[in-house]
Design a protein around this motif. Structure first.
Motif, PDB file in Angstrom:
ATOM      1  N   HIS A 116       4.390  10.535   5.876  1.00  0.00           N
ATOM      2  CA  HIS A 116       4.707  10.270   4.474  1.00  0.00           C
ATOM      3  C   HIS A 116       3.443  10.123   3.636  1.00  0.00           C
ATOM      4  N   THR A 120       0.296  -0.658   5.615  1.00  0.00           N
ATOM      5  CA  THR A 120       1.436  -0.511   4.705  1.00  0.00           C
ATOM      6  C   THR A 120       2.751  -0.300   5.426  1.00  0.00           C
ATOM      7  N   TYR A 126       0.510   2.336  -1.234  1.00  0.00           N
ATOM      8  CA  TYR A 126      -0.745   3.024  -0.934  1.00  0.00           C
ATOM      9  C   TYR A 126      -1.791   2.658  -1.990  1.00  0.00           C
ATOM     10  N   SER A 186      -1.555   3.490   7.237  1.00  0.00           N
ATOM     11  CA  SER A 186      -0.235   3.390   7.865  1.00  0.00           C
ATOM     12  C   SER A 186      -0.036   2.031   8.515  1.00  0.00           C
ATOM     13  N   PHE A 237       6.313   4.173  -1.732  1.00  0.00           N
ATOM     14  CA  PHE A 237       5.211   4.416  -0.800  1.00  0.00           C
ATOM     15  C   PHE A 237       3.894   4.585  -1.554  1.00  0.00           C
ATOM     16  N   TYR A 288      11.631   6.436  -2.575  1.00  0.00           N
ATOM     17  CA  TYR A 288      10.723   6.402  -1.425  1.00  0.00           C
ATOM     18  C   TYR A 288       9.324   6.863  -1.823  1.00  0.00           C
ATOM     19  N   ILE A 336       3.809   2.512   6.418  1.00  0.00           N
ATOM     20  CA  ILE A 336       4.304   3.822   5.979  1.00  0.00           C
ATOM     21  C   ILE A 336       3.820   4.830   7.004  1.00  0.00           C
TER      22      ILE A 336
END
Length: 113
Positions: free
Chosen positions: A56, A50, A81, A47, A77, A73, A52
């Motif tokens: 998520h 990234t 990742y 997280s 994402f 999305y 994100i």
């Protein structure tokens, strides 16, 4: 024998330019989780790098694409990742698109005469 700092940051350099597909039956979220755990990273680490949310990331790992507001999305994402954990982005993205479409089937179109 010493490893240069550049090589230490690119542990999967040997696979550059090689297209790696997913094994049939292996879900992309599970593969991302396994790669994250293998490198000793937490969801918080992913997280932070990234940007994100952990929620998520959890949804991606679980394959819960119905909880995303749009395919863009989920795919974006998952791409970020995959890049973080060093997996082939194209294979992950293709698998996520397929799973997203399966999780959110399109609504039938009615043609009225």
């Amino acid at each position: 024998m010493s490893i240069s700092a550049e090589k230490a940051e690119r542990p999967f350099e040997a696979f550059d330019g090689v297209e790696l597909g997913l094994t049939p039956g292996v879900r992309p979220g599970a593969l991302l989780r396994q790669a994250r755990e293998a490198m000793g990273a937490t969801l918080a680490d992913v997280s932070q790098h990234t940007r994100i949310t952990e929620r998520h990331l959890e949804l991606i790992e679980a394959g819960a694409y119905q909880d995303f507001h749009g395919r863009i999305y989920a795919v974006g994402f998952a791409r970020s990742y995959a890049r973080f954990v060093g997996l082939a982005e194209h294979a992950i993205v293709a698998a996520v698109r397929d799973e997203y479409d399966d999780a959110r089937p399109s609504k039938p179109v009615h043609h009225w005469a």
